[in-house]
Design an enzyme around this catalytic site. Structure first.
Site, PDB file in Angstrom:
ATOM      1  N   ILE A  59       0.944  -1.185   0.140  1.00 48.21           N
ATOM      2  CA  ILE A  59      -0.051  -0.030   0.043  1.00 48.21           C
ATOM      3  C   ILE A  59       1.028   1.436   0.001  1.00 48.21           C
ATOM      4  O   ILE A  59       1.556   1.594   0.843  1.00 48.21           O
ATOM      5  CB  ILE A  59      -0.830   0.211   1.268  1.00 48.21           C
ATOM      6  N   SER A  61       1.816   5.332  -0.718  1.00 51.15           N
ATOM      7  CA  SER A  61       1.082   6.614  -0.720  1.00 51.15           C
ATOM      8  C   SER A  61       2.065   7.492  -1.747  1.00 51.15           C
ATOM      9  O   SER A  61       3.057   7.266  -1.708  1.00 51.15           O
ATOM     10  CB  SER A  61       1.188   7.056   0.541  1.00 51.15           C
ATOM     11  N   CYS A  63       4.333   9.936  -3.598  1.00 54.34           N
ATOM     12  CA  CYS A  63       5.666  10.923  -3.162  1.00 54.34           C
ATOM     13  C   CYS A  63       6.166  10.994  -4.393  1.00 54.34           C
ATOM     14  O   CYS A  63       7.138  10.604  -5.026  1.00 54.34           O
ATOM     15  CB  CYS A  63       6.379   9.846  -2.233  1.00 54.34           C
ATOM     16  N   CYS A  74      13.962  10.669   1.146  1.00 53.65           N
ATOM     17  CA  CYS A  74      13.162   9.679   1.949  1.00 53.65           C
ATOM     18  C   CYS A  74      13.457   8.406   1.387  1.00 53.65           C
ATOM     19  O   CYS A  74      14.454   8.232   0.505  1.00 53.65           O
ATOM     20  CB  CYS A  74      11.676  10.121   1.684  1.00 53.65           C
ATOM     21  N   GLY A 102       2.572  13.569   0.846  1.00 52.52           N
ATOM     22  CA  GLY A 102       3.031  14.169   2.006  1.00 52.52           C
ATOM     23  C   GLY A 102       2.432  13.518   3.334  1.00 52.52           C
ATOM     24  O   GLY A 102       2.334  14.555   4.256  1.00 52.52           O
ATOM     25  N   THR A 123      10.566  15.509  10.734  1.00 58.92           N
ATOM     26  CA  THR A 123       9.349  15.483   9.902  1.00 58.92           C
ATOM     27  C   THR A 123       8.332  15.370  10.688  1.00 58.92           C
ATOM     28  O   THR A 123       7.235  16.039  10.175  1.00 58.92           O
ATOM     29  CB  THR A 123       9.307  14.111   9.261  1.00 58.92           C
ATOM     30  N   ASP A 135       0.869  12.267  10.834  1.00 60.43           N
ATOM     31  CA  ASP A 135       0.504  11.397   9.737  1.00 60.43           C
ATOM     32  C   ASP A 135      -1.005  11.349   9.444  1.00 60.43           C
ATOM     33  O   ASP A 135      -1.785  10.826  10.011  1.00 60.43           O
ATOM     34  CB  ASP A 135       1.055   9.805   9.868  1.00 60.43           C
ATOM     35  N   ARG A 137      -2.604  10.315   6.767  1.00 59.56           N
ATOM     36  CA  ARG A 137      -3.145   9.681   5.651  1.00 59.56           C
ATOM     37  C   ARG A 137      -4.480   8.534   6.128  1.00 59.56           C
ATOM     38  O   ARG A 137      -4.657   8.185   7.321  1.00 59.56           O
ATOM     39  CB  ARG A 137      -2.213   8.504   5.218  1.00 59.56           C
TER      40      ARG A 137
END
Length: 215
Positions: A59, A61, A63, A74, A102, A123, A135, A137
């Site tokens: 999975i 995300s 970037c 990263c 992000g 971060t 985070d 997400r």
């Protein structure tokens, strides 16, 4: 092209279409979805027959800086490539590409966060200073996307325990966690250390099983 049997319509996104996608490692099938609430376009890449034993899965995300621009700040681009290579080596698996740049704050805000990091924030601190969660997400889209392919359990390539918990909360069984430790370098050491210290990421390799007679 892989046959994708029709699934019940989702309340949160629509399946649109599929095509073949040749890559350096294998010829995948690329599937497009559109999220109702935002209009965002999300993708799935599949290889082989996903029925039967839990397939290898990632999975991922979005970037843009890491996946497309080769940023070394990263490990995202290296994780994307590494996951596709592993799926290709195994001959079956699925990668979901979610458009939540992000850690969910968007591309421009991620660049703002980078500026704060250059001034000394890590971060997590940078996201919080901008008024966001560490985070942000959301993984609810994963369920209807996996249901499209009849996948109820996965061998998940991740270092993130929150991702495992999110999938299991959705009713997706994580049969195995497969570490994805790649591309630690001078530019992302602090980023990876913060992932481990503040977000609980598992950044050490799994222990090899002991051989008979070993302690």
């Amino acid at each position: 092209m892989q046959d994708t049997a029709a699934a019940a319509p989702s309340a949160i996104l629509d399946y649109v279409t599929s095509c073949t996608l040749p890559t350096p490692w294998a010829q995948f099938t690329l599937h497009a979805f559109v999220e109702h609430g935002t209009g965002k376009e999300h993708l799935a890449m599949t290889l082989g027959d996903l029925a039967g034993a839990p397939p290898l899965a990632r999975i991922h995300s979005e970037c843009l800086t890491g996946d497309v621009m080769f940023s070394q700040r990263c490990d995202c681009g290296a994780q994307l490539e590494g996951a596709l290579k592993r799926i290709a080596d195994e001959g079956r698996g699925i990668l979901l590409y979610l458009r939540q740049e992000g850690r969910g704050i968007g591309l421009v805000n991620k660049i703002r966060a980078y500026r704060l990091q250059e001034a000394g924030a890590d971060t997590v601190e940078a996201n919080l200073q901008l008024g966001f969660h560490a985070d942000a997400r959301n993984y609810e889209l994963v369920l209807p996307m996996l249901q499209r392919f009849g996948v109820e359990a996965v061998r998940l390539m991740t270092n993130n325990p929150r991702k495992i918990a999110a999938l299991e909360k959705l009713g997706i069984r994580v049969a195995e966690r497969v570490p994805l430790l790649v591309n630690r370098n001078a530019f992302n050491n602090g980023y990876l250390d913060t992932k481990q210290a503040k977000l609980g990421h598992m950044m050490t390799p799994l222990a090899e099983p002991a051989l008979d007679g070993e302690l």
